[in-house]
Design an enzyme around this catalytic site. Structure first.
Site, PDB file in Angstrom:
ATOM      1  N   TYR A  83       1.066  -0.845   0.176  1.00 24.87           N
ATOM      2  CA  TYR A  83      -0.071   0.444   0.139  1.00 24.87           C
ATOM      3  C   TYR A  83       1.057   0.865  -0.282  1.00 24.87           C
ATOM      4  O   TYR A  83       1.433   0.962   0.912  1.00 24.87           O
ATOM      5  CB  TYR A  83      -1.212   0.115   1.536  1.00 24.87           C
ATOM      6  CG  TYR A  83      -1.876  -0.912   1.836  1.00 24.87           C
ATOM      7  CD1 TYR A  83      -2.218  -1.193   0.736  1.00 24.87           C
ATOM      8  CD2 TYR A  83      -2.559  -1.526   2.754  1.00 24.87           C
ATOM      9  CE1 TYR A  83      -3.540  -2.913   0.577  1.00 24.87           C
ATOM     10  CE2 TYR A  83      -3.334  -2.591   3.112  1.00 24.87           C
ATOM     11  CZ  TYR A  83      -3.136  -3.295   1.527  1.00 24.87           C
ATOM     12  OH  TYR A  83      -4.755  -4.912   2.416  1.00 24.87           O
ATOM     13  N   GLY A 240     -38.030  -2.050  -2.150  1.00 21.06           N
ATOM     14  CA  GLY A 240     -38.749  -1.330  -1.182  1.00 21.06           C
ATOM     15  C   GLY A 240     -37.842   0.078  -0.510  1.00 21.06           C
ATOM     16  O   GLY A 240     -38.076   0.221  -2.147  1.00 21.06           O
TER      17      GLY A 240
END
Length: 306
Positions: A83, A240
């Site tokens: 990283y 929904g």
């Protein structure tokens, strides 16, 4: 479809999930950690992308997020030598060293980054040992709390790769050994060479390919660190309002992200989610997953295919 889980004690209950797990049987940490990968990527010249390639554009903000994570109770911080080309480890050390007594820093080695878009496994023992030495320097420690093989290199026998980590462990430079993105067979093969304390695979409500690995880890007392723990996928799509996950979140007074993390905490007592963020607001929201209670009916609904 979710695989049957009859082979392990069912962690599903109306009781709150166990708050801690001892990695390797000797390093107890709270079961909601922090993934530092998101604290990366400053400006990069076009046309190159910057996927976890450079240090963060707003360094002070990133440092504050790491410090706030520990203030909120995080005891496991996950990073990697790949990283930001080691810059992420340096960031963790700048923010948190000297480390609190119960804080475990987990890092990884075994991936080389020739360019911003390339992640290539490299498991030659001499390379793994070199990278571990560099991680020790960047993290400012004498012993790496948890060193994980970032990816298995198909060109090198797995026994040689894990053997290099075992040698580091015998020298006192590594406390616990882990693997990343592995199958049950690979865990068993590696375990014949060295004790495996942790496994880090992609796993979340929408991606359960590693159900068998989660169960294997539960049976053998191995920590399972799901990365990308909040990839909500079909569960968050409209049907929904926000779909099934959104509706259940409203019912329990939480956010969809908190319910997704809570589901992982209920999934198995050896699961330690490591959500990452560059925002203190989102960090606090993630830590609020501890306050979410999921009963048997809601857990069954979340378990069902989307």
């Amino acid at each position: 479809m979710t695989a049957p889980r009859t082979s392990v004690p069912d962690p599903r209950s109306t009781q709150a999930p166990r708050p801690t797990f001892a990695i390797g049987g000797r390093a107890p940490v709270r079961r909601l950690g922090f993934g530092a990968m998101r604290l990366a990527d400053g400006p990069v010249p076009e046309p190159h992308p910057s996927p976890v390639w450079r240090p963060p554009a707003h360094r002070e903000q990133a440092l504050n997020v790491l410090r706030r994570a520990v203030e909120l109770g995080v005891e496991l911080v996950d990073t990697a030598d790949a990283y930001s080309l080691g810059g992420n480890e340096e960031l963790v050390a700048e923010a948190l060293h000297p480390y609190p007594e119960r804080l475990l820093i987990a890092t990884k080695c075994g991936v080389v980054r020739p360019s911003p878009g390339e992640w290539m496994p490299l498991g030659r023992p001499e390379y793994l040992r070199q990278q571990a030495e560099l991680s020790l320097r960047r993290l400012r420690v004498d012993t790496l709390g948890l060193l994980q093989l970032h990816r298995i290199d198909p060109e090198v026998p797995l026994a040689d790769q894990v053997g290099a980590l075992r040698q580091l462990q015998e020298e006192g430079k590594v406390a616990h050994i882990g693997l990343s993105e592995v199958s049950v067979r690979e865990i068993e093969e590696a375990s014949a060479v060295a004790p495996i304390a942790a496994v880090q695979n992609q796993y979340n409500l929408a991606d359960r390919r590693h159900d068998d690995v989660v169960d294997h880890c539960a049976r053998h007392g191995i920590a399972f660190l799901p990365f990308f723990p909040m990839a909500l996928g079909d569960h968050a799509r409209p049907g929904g309002r926000l779909g099934r996950l959104g509706r259940l979140a409203e019912e329990v007074g939480a956010t969809p992200a908190q319910v997704a993390l809570a589901w992982l905490l209920y999934r198995s007592p050896t699961v330690l989610p490591i959500p990452g963020t560059s925002s203190e607001k989102h960090l606090a929201e993630n830590m609020g997953a501890w306050d979410v209670t999921l009963d048997e009916a809601r857990l069954r609904e979340l378990d069902a295919p989307a």
